[in-house]
Write an enzyme that holds these catalytic residues in place. Sequence first.
Site, PDB file in Angstrom:
ATOM      1  N   TYR A 112      14.310   7.428  -1.669  1.00  0.00           N
ATOM      2  CA  TYR A 112      13.468   8.233  -0.770  1.00  0.00           C
ATOM      3  C   TYR A 112      14.267   9.368  -0.134  1.00  0.00           C
ATOM      4  O   TYR A 112      14.097   9.689   1.039  1.00  0.00           O
ATOM      5  CB  TYR A 112      12.809   7.338   0.295  1.00  0.00           C
ATOM      6  CG  TYR A 112      12.032   6.198  -0.331  1.00  0.00           C
ATOM      7  CD1 TYR A 112      10.915   6.469  -1.110  1.00  0.00           C
ATOM      8  CD2 TYR A 112      12.438   4.871  -0.203  1.00  0.00           C
ATOM      9  CE1 TYR A 112      10.213   5.444  -1.727  1.00  0.00           C
ATOM     10  CE2 TYR A 112      11.742   3.842  -0.822  1.00  0.00           C
ATOM     11  CZ  TYR A 112      10.636   4.140  -1.572  1.00  0.00           C
ATOM     12  OH  TYR A 112       9.942   3.129  -2.198  1.00  0.00           O
TER      13      TYR A 112
ATOM     14  N   GLU B  22       7.985  -4.841  -7.722  1.00  0.00           N
ATOM     15  CA  GLU B  22       8.150  -3.379  -7.753  1.00  0.00           C
ATOM     16  C   GLU B  22       9.212  -2.936  -6.757  1.00  0.00           C
ATOM     17  O   GLU B  22       8.919  -2.184  -5.814  1.00  0.00           O
ATOM     18  CB  GLU B  22       6.809  -2.710  -7.404  1.00  0.00           C
ATOM     19  CG  GLU B  22       5.661  -3.107  -8.307  1.00  0.00           C
ATOM     20  CD  GLU B  22       4.306  -2.625  -7.797  1.00  0.00           C
ATOM     21  OE1 GLU B  22       4.191  -2.208  -6.620  1.00  0.00           O
ATOM     22  OE2 GLU B  22       3.355  -2.663  -8.589  1.00  0.00           O
ATOM     23  N   PRO B  23      10.444  -3.384  -6.901  1.00  0.00           N
ATOM     24  CA  PRO B  23      11.460  -2.976  -5.927  1.00  0.00           C
ATOM     25  C   PRO B  23      11.894  -1.523  -6.152  1.00  0.00           C
ATOM     26  O   PRO B  23      12.027  -1.085  -7.297  1.00  0.00           O
ATOM     27  CB  PRO B  23      12.632  -3.924  -6.226  1.00  0.00           C
ATOM     28  CG  PRO B  23      12.490  -4.237  -7.685  1.00  0.00           C
ATOM     29  CD  PRO B  23      11.015  -4.224  -7.986  1.00  0.00           C
TER      30      PRO B  23
ATOM     31  N   GLY C 161       9.427  -3.645  -1.375  1.00  0.00           N
ATOM     32  CA  GLY C 161       9.507  -3.633   0.079  1.00  0.00           C
ATOM     33  C   GLY C 161      10.703  -4.296   0.706  1.00  0.00           C
ATOM     34  O   GLY C 161      10.909  -4.169   1.918  1.00  0.00           O
TER      35      GLY C 161
ATOM     36  N   ARG D 211      13.710   0.684  -3.029  1.00  0.00           N
ATOM     37  CA  ARG D 211      14.829   0.898  -2.119  1.00  0.00           C
ATOM     38  C   ARG D 211      15.979  -0.077  -2.367  1.00  0.00           C
ATOM     39  O   ARG D 211      17.143   0.309  -2.336  1.00  0.00           O
ATOM     40  CB  ARG D 211      14.313   0.722  -0.685  1.00  0.00           C
ATOM     41  CG  ARG D 211      15.286   1.177   0.388  1.00  0.00           C
ATOM     42  CD  ARG D 211      14.788   0.764   1.772  1.00  0.00           C
ATOM     43  NE  ARG D 211      13.396   1.041   2.009  1.00  0.00           N
ATOM     44  CZ  ARG D 211      12.925   2.135   2.620  1.00  0.00           C
ATOM     45  NH1 ARG D 211      13.754   3.042   3.069  1.00  0.00           N
ATOM     46  NH2 ARG D 211      11.624   2.309   2.799  1.00  0.00           N
TER      47      ARG D 211
ATOM     48  N   TYR E 235      11.091   9.572   9.987  1.00  0.00           N
ATOM     49  CA  TYR E 235      10.941   8.169  10.401  1.00  0.00           C
ATOM     50  C   TYR E 235      11.928   7.776  11.489  1.00  0.00           C
ATOM     51  O   TYR E 235      12.085   6.579  11.742  1.00  0.00           O
ATOM     52  CB  TYR E 235      11.202   7.224   9.220  1.00  0.00           C
ATOM     53  CG  TYR E 235      10.494   7.549   7.937  1.00  0.00           C
ATOM     54  CD1 TYR E 235       9.106   7.495   7.855  1.00  0.00           C
ATOM     55  CD2 TYR E 235      11.214   7.878   6.790  1.00  0.00           C
ATOM     56  CE1 TYR E 235       8.462   7.780   6.656  1.00  0.00           C
ATOM     57  CE2 TYR E 235      10.571   8.145   5.593  1.00  0.00           C
ATOM     58  CZ  TYR E 235       9.203   8.096   5.531  1.00  0.00           C
ATOM     59  OH  TYR E 235       8.572   8.356   4.355  1.00  0.00           O
TER      60      TYR E 235
ATOM     61  N   CYS F 186      15.321  26.238  10.789  1.00  0.00           N
ATOM     62  CA  CYS F 186      14.876  26.725  12.097  1.00  0.00           C
ATOM     63  C   CYS F 186      13.874  25.790  12.742  1.00  0.00           C
ATOM     64  O   CYS F 186      12.708  26.148  12.948  1.00  0.00           O
ATOM     65  CB  CYS F 186      14.286  28.114  11.922  1.00  0.00           C
ATOM     66  SG  CYS F 186      15.437  29.176  11.070  1.00  0.00           S
ATOM     67  N   GLU F 187      14.268  24.582  12.994  1.00  0.00           N
ATOM     68  CA  GLU F 187      13.428  23.611  13.709  1.00  0.00           C
ATOM     69  C   GLU F 187      14.348  22.646  14.423  1.00  0.00           C
ATOM     70  O   GLU F 187      15.349  22.209  13.847  1.00  0.00           O
ATOM     71  CB  GLU F 187      12.598  22.765  12.735  1.00  0.00           C
ATOM     72  CG  GLU F 187      11.628  23.547  11.929  1.00  0.00           C
ATOM     73  CD  GLU F 187      10.398  22.737  11.536  1.00  0.00           C
ATOM     74  OE1 GLU F 187      10.133  21.688  12.163  1.00  0.00           O
ATOM     75  OE2 GLU F 187       9.724  23.183  10.611  1.00  0.00           O
TER      76      GLU F 187
HETATM   77  N1  LLP Z   1       5.058  -0.744  -4.693  1.00  0.00           N
HETATM   78  C1  LLP Z   1       4.186   0.015  -3.995  1.00  0.00           C
HETATM   79  C2  LLP Z   1       2.751  -0.117  -4.276  1.00  0.00           C
HETATM   80  C3  LLP Z   1       4.661   0.896  -3.006  1.00  0.00           C
HETATM   81  O1  LLP Z   1       3.799   1.625  -2.317  1.00  0.00           O
HETATM   82  C4  LLP Z   1       6.048   0.994  -2.763  1.00  0.00           C
HETATM   83  C5  LLP Z   1       6.580   1.909  -1.738  1.00  0.00           C
HETATM   84  C6  LLP Z   1       6.916   0.194  -3.533  1.00  0.00           C
HETATM   85  C7  LLP Z   1       6.382  -0.663  -4.477  1.00  0.00           C
HETATM   86  C8  LLP Z   1       8.406   0.225  -3.355  1.00  0.00           C
HETATM   87  O2  LLP Z   1       8.794  -0.201  -2.094  1.00  0.00           O
HETATM   88  P1  LLP Z   1      10.356  -0.404  -1.752  1.00  0.00           P
HETATM   89  O3  LLP Z   1      10.821  -1.593  -2.560  1.00  0.00           O
HETATM   90  O4  LLP Z   1      11.067   0.825  -2.146  1.00  0.00           O
HETATM   91  O5  LLP Z   1      10.371  -0.640  -0.302  1.00  0.00           O
HETATM   92  N2  LLP Z   1       9.414   7.182   2.056  1.00  0.00           N
HETATM   93  C9  LLP Z   1       9.587   5.936   2.780  1.00  0.00           C
HETATM   94  C10 LLP Z   1       9.241   4.740   1.942  1.00  0.00           C
HETATM   95  C11 LLP Z   1       7.844   4.771   1.356  1.00  0.00           C
HETATM   96  C12 LLP Z   1       7.514   3.578   0.508  1.00  0.00           C
HETATM   97  C13 LLP Z   1       6.229   3.752  -0.184  1.00  0.00           C
HETATM   98  N3  LLP Z   1       5.840   2.697  -1.069  1.00  0.00           N
HETATM   99  C14 LLP Z   1      11.004   5.869   3.324  1.00  0.00           C
HETATM  100  O6  LLP Z   1      11.773   6.803   3.131  1.00  0.00           O
HETATM  101  O7  LLP Z   1      11.366   4.896   3.992  1.00  0.00           O
END
Ligand code: LLP
Length: 431
Positions: free
Chosen positions: A373, A273-274, A239, A276, A316, A344-345
Amino acid sequence: MDHFQYKDGELFAEQVAVRQIAAEVGTPCYVYSAATLVRHYQVFEQAVAALDPMICFAVKANSNIAVIATLARLGAGADVVSVGELARALKAGVAASKIIYSGVGKSESDLRTALLEGVHQINAESEAELQLLSKVAVDLGKTAQVAIRINPDVDAKTHEKITTGKAENKFGIDIALARDVFARAAKLPGLRVAGVALHIGSQLTDLTPYREAYRRAAAFVEILRADGHDITQLDLGGGLGITYNDEIAPSPAEYGKMVHEMVGHLGCKISFEPGRLIAGNAGILVSQVIFVKDGIDRKFCIVDAAMNDLIRPTLYNAYHQIVPVKEPKANAELLKMDIVGPICESGDYLAKGRDMPALGNGDLLAVRTAGAYAAVMASVYNSRPLVPEVLVSGDMYAVIRRRWTIEDMMKLETFAEWQTDKTGVAAIQTG
Ligand code: LLP
């Protein structure tokens, strides 16, 4: 920091000119920088090193096997949420013992596959899932290591579609209900209920909600231990936010320090769990201008990439910096433009009201921060084939997913039997 920089008036991915890649593989295409992936992983690794954690790359952010393999070589594990992601992680060389299987809705067959592959841990999100997992584990004669994902009811203050730690979100088990669930889960055969997991949202640019969520999680671990549970695992999710535009995200070092303060005393094996943070700024989407046309109050720059290739702007309202591949002059006049795709949107845009230097047909653009993502969320809407992915490392580059052909796109479709004649060719309907 990333490795997409102008050199001699041209955008480079490490030591390769983006123009050269575009000429060879065509546009649109995704280009990833291996050095950036490595750097981001190592910065995070160092920031949390004192905790000796497991770092499981969130494969959902970028699931290309060559990207996962780049991280696996550095020792990364994987956080997966489907058997598809599990297969990718294994194929990329991540040991099953470094894989955490998460997700709010796993089926019996998903759980069976996870156990047969021998994943390190399954993060369960409901009592029904715990019961099902217990049954599957007993059937297979295995003991599943489980963490139960709690929902700490903390507002991560991020986009509503990617916040996950509030009581109204579908994720985890509410912290107020979780103690009883742990008590019942501990009695289920085939499970070793070893840990607590949480993930409060994505693209967090403030440590305050993390701090509060981790404080609650730590207090909860103490309660569970007092109840007699042997809690050895603490999965803190991902996150951590990154800079797309002008966001000031906390540094991994600040995050690491905060984690240490909040949960270091528990003596748990920590996992992160990184997604992004590792992959976001390690990728660009390269696109070509098809036409530029005038509107009354703006210009429309129509490019060959569209919402099916990169859905974040429309889904988003996400901001992605867009830069010309040919470096604009420092004093270039800027014009207000909507940068839009051919779909077409009206929702098909990559940027709205953006100040850009004059652009013309054939000019190349790079959409930045498209390593996470982005390709993973693509679709073939409007029958636009999936675009290629390219990995750069130093002066080398390789196509790590080729462009789909029109045939690839239709390969899985067939006519219904009653529509075909004896040769299998669609019968021409008459009358
Ligand atoms: N762990 C779990 C349980 C998660 O649900 C997620 C992301 C992560 C780790 C990784 O999170 P990160 O470090 O990448 O923030 N599609 C959206 C983002 C959806 C994230 C879903 N879960 C976007 O494009 O912003």
